[in-house]
Scaffold this active site. Structure first.
Site, PDB file in Angstrom:
ATOM      1  N   GLU A 131      81.318  69.996  73.590  1.00 43.50           N
ATOM      2  CA  GLU A 131      82.383  70.893  74.072  1.00 43.50           C
ATOM      3  C   GLU A 131      81.714  71.990  74.810  1.00 43.50           C
ATOM      4  O   GLU A 131      80.975  72.843  74.073  1.00 43.50           O
ATOM      5  CB  GLU A 131      83.171  71.246  72.914  1.00 43.50           C
ATOM      6  CG  GLU A 131      83.887  70.010  72.249  1.00 43.50           C
ATOM      7  CD  GLU A 131      84.903  70.573  71.032  1.00 43.50           C
ATOM      8  OE1 GLU A 131      85.802  71.280  71.543  1.00 43.50           O
ATOM      9  OE2 GLU A 131      84.674  70.299  70.168  1.00 43.50           O
ATOM     10  N   ARG A 154      75.893  64.789  59.391  1.00 38.59           N
ATOM     11  CA  ARG A 154      75.601  66.166  60.287  1.00 38.59           C
ATOM     12  C   ARG A 154      74.357  66.821  59.557  1.00 38.59           C
ATOM     13  O   ARG A 154      74.330  66.772  58.293  1.00 38.59           O
ATOM     14  CB  ARG A 154      76.767  67.075  60.621  1.00 38.59           C
ATOM     15  CG  ARG A 154      77.333  67.623  59.405  1.00 38.59           C
ATOM     16  CD  ARG A 154      78.479  68.497  59.464  1.00 38.59           C
ATOM     17  NE  ARG A 154      78.336  69.413  60.672  1.00 38.59           N
ATOM     18  CZ  ARG A 154      79.425  70.082  60.955  1.00 38.59           C
ATOM     19  NH1 ARG A 154      80.655  70.091  60.821  1.00 38.59           N
ATOM     20  NH2 ARG A 154      78.891  70.930  62.023  1.00 38.59           N
ATOM     21  N   LYS A 199      80.088  76.710  65.140  1.00 35.27           N
ATOM     22  CA  LYS A 199      80.343  77.459  66.609  1.00 35.27           C
ATOM     23  C   LYS A 199      81.310  78.640  66.215  1.00 35.27           C
ATOM     24  O   LYS A 199      81.066  79.589  67.083  1.00 35.27           O
ATOM     25  CB  LYS A 199      80.566  76.395  67.670  1.00 35.27           C
ATOM     26  CG  LYS A 199      79.261  76.027  68.116  1.00 35.27           C
ATOM     27  CD  LYS A 199      79.684  75.336  69.761  1.00 35.27           C
ATOM     28  CE  LYS A 199      80.548  73.928  69.802  1.00 35.27           C
ATOM     29  NZ  LYS A 199      80.678  73.242  70.909  1.00 35.27           N
TER      30      LYS A 199
END
Length: 559
Positions: A34, A258, A268
């Site tokens: 993104e 992850r 983020k």
């Protein structure tokens, strides 16, 4: 004989697919960031995995920007992401954007409406949340679920034409309000956002949700192995449902754990907080876990790729010790960094019996870890030198093998000197150290027969260049900054940055370039900061020579 490295579960899946002729033996992965922030070390793991799988099986990888939320996206992030991927050593097959598919996705939504598998809902977000029920109670249909196909098509068209304000309507899939998977309880497919898009401008005021863009974009590109992190497991059922009911190429989603790392936050949103609230100087602050921050700090692409290879690919969540990342950069720089001398806390040493005005050029290897040393550099030597303040003690203990009254030491690549005297200021600080040197004790030509146990580094006073050195440490003082109650920013390490503005370096370092690693002898690994200038040289410490944090942790554990 070396054993062949075992396959991870994704490699096993791909090899099985190839054996069965699935997708004609083709492997096409994608990396779908993104563009709403800078990539971090967790993304590096995903990059290495997606591109690495494709490389291993002679496949390809698309770079696809998931640009479905114009409010948070920026071209700055797009450019930084592309730069980071290339810097890590990878090249994508095609540069694509989910916005490339907005017209197609809109038509997919129309198909679902016509099949009575989607409807326009005027409920508020709160009402929709309530209508979905709970994990133990089924949801209840809103009054809008029974709208006709014709009414849904008209309202969806009006949404597209901008006739309704933000938040007033959404398009939902019509699936099963009693499904045990909450993601299948009539999930949102489209929402209204009157916002300028960095690529499509003002053409659209409705944007697809992640779940409606992800699988369909994969399918349009004919992605064979769509790799996500574990939090997307509940989304997989919807991924498959949408592909099946729209009737498009059956891309498949697979999930892996992850990256979670000690003394680090990976969100983020939280990293953006650190930037916006000025806890760091930007996304590329060398204390940040962003790829740009690691690069500015002096981490190399090889060290990050090696780290990602070492931690492997798992199906279960785990936490990786940040010390492993530091080990990987130490290991890489030990083999590649040129050795140089820099005095971080200087005090002057004067060689009383060295002729005044005399200068000579000595030589030192660039890298003793490499056969041939990668050549030599010239090191100017003179009567006055800068040495580290910690390398002198007025009352030295028995096993102090550096300088003190009557003690001898070798100057790196130079002579043996013996301390004869020293001078203090009114505050008791050592200001000058006086030594005598042994003329026939030069390194490589020593015929003195003297043996000394210590060697210290130095810089010639008349030839030294001035520099600023930034000693970076871990940004957080807690292993898990999110484990304690309260704001995670309360666990920021107040000593994560120490600035030394009176450092002397050997003159060759004036030619340093960002990205090149240097070992400041006995002090650690450093690189020139990207914002350094010829008038104001700034070096960042990448990592120390040893893992001092591990030592401190052991001390605390034993108390």
């Amino acid at each position: 004989m070396n054993e062949e490295k075992s396959l991870n579960f994704l490699e096993e899946i791909i090899e099985e697919d190839i054996r069965n002729g699935k997708n004609d033996g083709r492997v096409l992965t994608r990396f779908p960031p993104e563009p709403n922030g800078y990539l971090h070390i967790g993304h590096a793991k995903s990059i290495c995995l997606n591109f690495g799988l494709a490389q291993r099986y002679q496949g390809k990888t698309n770079l696809r920007f998931d640009d479905t939320n114009p409010v948070t996206e920026d071209v700055e992030y797009v450019d930084s992401i592309k730069h980071d991927i290339k810097w890590l050593g990878f090249q994508w097959e095609e540069e694509l954007y989910t916005s490339d598919y907005f017209d197609t996705l809109y038509q997919f939504a129309i198909q679902l409406i016509k099949k009575e598998l989607a409807y326009v809902d005027d409920s508020t977000p709160e009402e929709i949340a309530v209508s979905k029920g709970t994990p133990t109670e089924p949801g209840k249909a809103t009054s809008y679920r029974s709208r006709s196909i014709e009414e849904n098509l008209r309202l969806f068209e009006e949404m597209k034409e901008g006739k309704h304000p933000d938040g007033s309507k959404v398009l939902r899939a019509k699936i099963d309000l009693a499904n045990p998977n909450m993601h299948m309880r009539d999930p949102l497919l489209y929402r209204i956002k009157h916002a300028h898009h960095h690529r499509t401008g003002d053409k659209w005021c409705i944007y697809p949700m992640y779940d409606f863009a992800h699988g369909q974009s994969d399918s349009i590109e004919k992605i064979t192995h769509s790799v996500c992190t574990l939090e997307f497991i509940p989304h997989r059922t919807l991924y498959d449902w949408l592909i099946e009911n729209i009737g498009i190429f059956p891309s498949k989603q697979y999930e892996f754990a992850r990256l979670n790392m000690t003394y680090t936050v990976m969100s983020k949103r939280r990293l953006l907080q650190l930037v916006n609230e000025k806890y760091v100087e930007g996304w590329d602050d060398p204390r940040m876990p962003t790829i740009s921050g690691l690069r500015r700090r002096g981490y190399t692409p090889a060290s990050i790729r090696n780290f990602c290879e070492r931690i492997g690919v798992a199906k279960r969540e785990n936490v990786i010790d940040v010390g492993l990342l530091e080990f990987c950069i130490r290991e890489d720089l030990n083999k590649t960094a040129w050795r140089r001398m820099a005095v971080l806390d200087p005090v002057k040493l004067i060689i009383s019996n060295y002729p005044e005005g005399k200068e000579e050029i000595l030589h030192g290897e660039n890298n003793p870890e490499v056969e041939g040393g990668e050549g030599e550099r010239a090191i100017p030597f003179s009567r006055e030198l800068w040495i580290e303040r910690e390398d002198f003690m007025e009352n030295a203990p028995k096993k102090f093998f550096r300088l003190g009254p009557g003690l001898s030491v070798r100057l790196k690549n130079a002579y043996i000197v013996t301390c004869d005297d020293f001078v203090k200021d009114d505050a008791g600080n050592i200001t000058e150290i006086y030594c005598s040197y042994i003329p026939n004790s030069k390194s490589g030509e020593d015929t003195s027969g003297l043996k000394v146990k210590g060697t210290i580094h130095w810089v010639s006073v008349p030839h030294a260049k001035r520099a600023e050195v930034r000693l970076y440490d871990r940004l957080f003082k807690l292993e898990n900054p999110l484990a304690t109650e309260g704001d995670f920013k309360e666990s920021i390490n107040p000593e994560s940055l120490q600035i030394l503005d009176n450092v002397y370096i050997e003159p060759d370092l004036a030619n340093a370039v960002p990205g090149k690693g240097y070992q400041f002898i006995r002090k650690g690994y450093f690189t020139l900061d990207t914002r350094s200038t010829t008038e104001h040289l700034v070096f960042n410490r990448t990592v120390g020579l040893r893992d001092t944090w591990a030592k401190e942790s052991q001390k605390e554990a034993s108390v």
